[in-house]
Design an enzyme around this catalytic site. Structure first.
Site, short mmCIF file in Angstrom:
data_model
loop_
_atom_site.label_atom_id
_atom_site.label_comp_id
_atom_site.label_asym_id
_atom_site.label_seq_id
_atom_site.Cartn_x
_atom_site.Cartn_y
_atom_site.Cartn_z
N VAL A 205 0.92 -1.29 0.04
CA VAL A 205 -0.06 0.02 0.08
C VAL A 205 0.72 1.28 -0.01
O VAL A 205 1.86 1.26 0.59
CB VAL A 205 -0.90 -0.07 1.27
N HIS A 206 0.56 2.21 -0.85
CA HIS A 206 1.56 3.43 -0.98
C HIS A 206 0.85 4.55 -1.57
O HIS A 206 1.41 5.47 -1.40
CB HIS A 206 2.74 3.08 -1.82
N ARG A 207 -0.32 4.22 -2.22
CA ARG A 207 -1.25 5.43 -2.65
C ARG A 207 -1.19 6.70 -1.93
O ARG A 207 -1.84 6.27 -0.50
CB ARG A 207 -2.28 5.11 -3.43
#
Ligand code: UD1
Length: 381
Positions: A205-207
């Site tokens: 997860v990085h958005r």
């Protein structure tokens, strides 16, 4: 000599550009000019990929680093302009939807240097996403648009972009994956993480819309903390690492016995993990596609996706950053192994593994026939 400048800067761009770089580097009619914006600079986010994928050294690293969108985009813009003036490329290639993409395209077109956009026409229809702004603007100032899928071609047409500028190329990420199947299988990541023969899920997860919003990131973490019947490998992006510390969630992750947090991993390791996972939990665009190609069901923690074929063909489930929906989707995927079998029979919408060859051939043809001239933009009414 045909002078081709490639501008890259973030991890997925090294992957998207890799198969093209190899072909361009070997091509005796081409002078390859590789420029690294420096948007990603940690070893695991940049050098590791150059090493693993055998990419040539950039002729310039602009060292822009991190900052707000305006700062980052503006710094790249200023520095790319100088580099284009110095090396005078015949065409500038940009990739995907990062700030490096938009800044590279804008600097080039303002100097009347034609821009080729690889991975054009993707749309999430959400202008709150920085990537959507970057894609739309880049597509509209590019001279040639290499669309990976038929949906992407349709999106460009709908926005009034003439057919003469669009080329359905297929996806260069698919080219790379096919080329490296043996290296991927050789990765010993399962042994290193003591996962040989174990069931596990892979999560990334990085958005910004997930990790910069405390409620959304804590929903996601709360869901994976509850999934304690399954090992969860969690390579942590630097942006996410910072936010997890800030929101005091890192300690919980480290304490959970079923979660295996790691630094960001290299290409072969991640692809091996995707291939053998029960499922993928992600908000990455590239991983949705890679999971689909490797026949692993994907659960996407967003409310929409630009890789819509993965959803319509039954390999990707959109659950947003919603704890209940994440838990339900994981359960459904685990209890229904036939999803994986069904995926094996699904057609591949990402081309035939020769997108890079097609792109280079098309680009050369356009250059030779004068169709890369910025002044020759068809007028749209
Ligand atoms: C960028 C792209 C995104 C892409 C992603 C892949 C934009 C707007 N976004 O997001 O589309 O999916 O790359 O990873 O361009 N950081 C480090 N070391 C690094 C890089 C970043 O510590 O090598 C940290 C910094 O705190 C930085 C933050 O991560 O502020 C975010 O980095 P940035 O390059 O701004 O965007 P990404 O989230 O990586």
């Amino acid at each position: 000599m045909f002078r081709v400048m490639l501008i890259v800067g973030v991890r997925p761009q090294f992957i998207k550009a890799a198969p093209l770089l190899r072909l361009l580097d070997e091509d005796e009619e081409v002078e390859l000019q590789l420029v690294h914006s420096g948007q990603h600079y940690d070893y695991e986010m940049s050098k590791l990929f150059f090493k693993e994928l055998g990419l040539p050294n950039p002729i310039e690293n602009l060292g822009v680093g991190s900052g707000s969108h305006a700062e980052q985009t503006a710094h790249i813009l200023l520095r790319v302009e100088k580099v284009i003036e110095k090396y005078e490329p015949d065409v500038v290639m940009v990739f995907g939807d990062a700030n490096t993409t938009l800044a590279g395209a804008l600097a080039a077109v303002k100097l009347h240097t034609p821009v080729a956009h690889v991975e054009a026409g993707l749309r999430s229809w959400d202008m709150k996403m920085p990537e959507e702004v970057n894609r739309v603007l880049t597509d509209h100032c590019s001279q040639v648009l290499y669309a990976p899928t038929e949906t992407a071609v349709r999106n460009l047409r709908r926005e009034g972009i003439p057919d003469s500028k669009i080329s359905l190329s297929g996806d260069t990420m698919y080219d790379l994956l096919l080329k490296h199947m043996t290296d991927i299988e050789k990765s010993d990541i399962l042994r290193r993480l003591s996962l040989d023969g174990e069931d596990y899920a892979l999560m990334t997860v990085h958005r910004a819309e997930n990790v910069d919003v405390p409620k959304r990131l804590s929903n996601i973490i709360s869901a994976v903390l509850k999934l304690d019947g399954l090992k969860i490998v969690f390579p942590i992006h630097p942006r996410t690492r910072n936010r997890l510390k800030e929101y005091k969630l890192m300690k919980k992750i480290k304490e959970a016995k079923h979660i295996i947090p790691t630094d960001p991993l290299g290409y072969f390791d991640v692809l091996k993990l995707i291939k053998h996972a029960k499922t993928i939990l992600t908000d990455s665009g590239g991983m949705q596609k890679e999971a689909f190609i490797l026949k692993t069901p994907c659960i996407t923690m967003r409310d929409r996706t630009e890789w819509i074929e993965t959803v319509t063909l039954g390999g990707n489930f959109l659950v947003d950053a919603d704890e209940k929906r994440i838990l339900y989707a994981v359960q459904r995927v685990i209890e229904n192994p036939e999803i994986k079998d069904r995926l094996k029979a699904t057609p591949n919408p990402y081309g035939d593994g020769r997108a890079s060859e097609k792109i280079i051939k098309d680009l050369k043809n356009r250059w030779c026939s004068g169709r890369l001239d910025v002044s020759k933009v068809p007028i749209i009414f």
